[in-house]
Design a protein around this motif. Sequence first.
Motif, PDB file in Angstrom:
ATOM      1  N   UNK A   1       0.830  -1.205   0.000  1.00 57.00           N
ATOM      2  CA  UNK A   1       0.000   0.000   0.000  1.00 57.00           C
ATOM      3  C   UNK A   1       0.866   1.257   0.000  1.00 57.00           C
ATOM      4  N   UNK A   2       1.971   1.235   0.734  1.00 56.09           N
ATOM      5  CA  UNK A   2       2.895   2.373   0.735  1.00 56.09           C
ATOM      6  C   UNK A   2       3.454   2.596  -0.663  1.00 56.09           C
ATOM      7  N   UNK A   3       3.859   1.521  -1.311  1.00 57.90           N
ATOM      8  CA  UNK A   3       4.423   1.638  -2.660  1.00 57.90           C
ATOM      9  C   UNK A   3       3.391   2.210  -3.630  1.00 57.90           C
ATOM     10  N   UNK A   4       2.156   1.745  -3.516  1.00 59.35           N
ATOM     11  CA  UNK A   4       1.104   2.258  -4.397  1.00 59.35           C
ATOM     12  C   UNK A   4       0.860   3.738  -4.137  1.00 59.35           C
TER      13      UNK A   4
ATOM     14  N   UNK B   1       5.634  -1.677  17.707  1.00 56.30           N
ATOM     15  CA  UNK B   1       5.548  -3.088  18.074  1.00 56.30           C
ATOM     16  C   UNK B   1       5.210  -3.865  16.796  1.00 56.30           C
ATOM     17  N   UNK B   2       6.074  -4.809  16.441  1.00 59.05           N
ATOM     18  CA  UNK B   2       5.928  -5.512  15.173  1.00 59.05           C
ATOM     19  C   UNK B   2       6.883  -4.996  14.115  1.00 59.05           C
ATOM     20  N   UNK B   3       7.600  -3.921  14.437  1.00 59.78           N
ATOM     21  CA  UNK B   3       8.578  -3.367  13.508  1.00 59.78           C
ATOM     22  C   UNK B   3       9.931  -4.038  13.740  1.00 59.78           C
TER      23      UNK B   3
ATOM     24  N   UNK C   1      13.588  -1.258   6.310  1.00 56.91           N
ATOM     25  CA  UNK C   1      14.238  -1.159   4.999  1.00 56.91           C
ATOM     26  C   UNK C   1      13.233  -1.366   3.874  1.00 56.91           C
ATOM     27  N   UNK C   2      12.282  -2.285   4.068  1.00 58.58           N
ATOM     28  CA  UNK C   2      11.265  -2.536   3.042  1.00 58.58           C
ATOM     29  C   UNK C   2      10.349  -1.331   2.867  1.00 58.58           C
TER      30      UNK C   2
ATOM     31  N   UNK D   1       9.869   1.047  -0.391  1.00 63.19           N
ATOM     32  CA  UNK D   1       8.528   1.251  -0.964  1.00 63.19           C
ATOM     33  C   UNK D   1       8.200   2.726  -1.146  1.00 63.19           C
ATOM     34  N   UNK D   2       8.979   3.609  -0.510  1.00 58.87           N
ATOM     35  CA  UNK D   2       8.770   5.040  -0.705  1.00 58.87           C
ATOM     36  C   UNK D   2       8.140   5.767   0.460  1.00 58.87           C
TER      37      UNK D   2
END
Length: 376
Positions: free
Chosen positions: A79-82, A97-99, A105-106, A110-111
């Motif tokens: 969704x970030x890339x889009x 939390x979960x990061x 890096x991903x 993705x932008x």
Amino acid sequence: MTKNGSKPVNPPLWLLAELTYRCPLHCSYCANPINLGDPEDELSTEEWCRVLEEGRELGAVQLGFSGGEPLMRRDLEQLVEHAHGLGYYTNLITSAVGLNEKRIEALKAAGLDHIQISFQSADPDLSDAIAGKRHAFEHKKAMFKAVKANGFPMVMNVVITRQNIESIEAIMALAIELEADFVELATSQYYGWALHNRDALLPSHDQIATAEAKVNALRESQNGQGPKFIFVTPDYHETRPKPCMSGWGNVFINIAPDGKALPCHSAALLDLPHPNVKDHGLAYIWRDSESFNHFRGFDWMREPCRSCNEKENDFGGCRCQALLLTGNAANADPVCSKSPHHSVIEAAVTKANQGCHSEALSRTVKNSQIILSVKP
């Protein structure tokens, strides 16, 4: 096209995508709905992509990915890339939390433009108690440093309540240690669980004044160096309401996880026919739906708001707060001293000033209850 008078409907500038209400934390000040709905009803990746496209076509330029915890969506990077390809400036609002470093890096690839990480306190034990999760504090610190190392502009957000306000100097020291760019010290907004726990969360007037003075003193000593601190006082301690969302249906559109399109984060509380992006295009929702036009402009206003010379500054205040505290969303926001319901706010503040509050904070999650001890 015009609605509620002669002024045209402006395009939305800010789109908030609440990807999910699922969250690994159980903060007692959470302003999300108490009934979080069914995760099975969340928008699909394809539906979110279409919503983002329609938002850009309408004119939205800033996009927040929020929740709950947006990291719980496996398609977040997609969704970030889009969104990046559509030209949005994107901001991830997260508990961290979960990061992990791989995911940071991903997201960078993705932008993603910007990350905001929430902290509950500068004290590890208190922070974990407020968040309802052990060892969250140290993980947040590690992720903050990793995010910073990857070149993201960094915002630290700390919700200020009675539980942490007297350690605000330590919170600011933590922000300096972590080299935050901006630090939002924002007092709790009383919706959802926060309203349920308000008597235990609302600081006194003296606590607010002391904390603000400490923030101002640090600002003066910084000489323009270090983090930029923003201190947001609770409107309960004001005599004029906040210009909620810069006006109903004016610049902001919120998409809930199940696709409800809302003029503000808490608007689902109101008895309005909230449209869903699964059924309608965003252009229709923004310009023509009853929900977005109901409190748009000034024609809906009752007295004393209708004839008030400040209505173009505060837009009548918060409709959700009016509903929660007076039973009618069309009433004047009770924060305003001109409101016939202002005594509701005065009573809450009096209780806070006297140090009277419940003995515990609660946050019910499924069949378990998180209880935090509160010192009188």
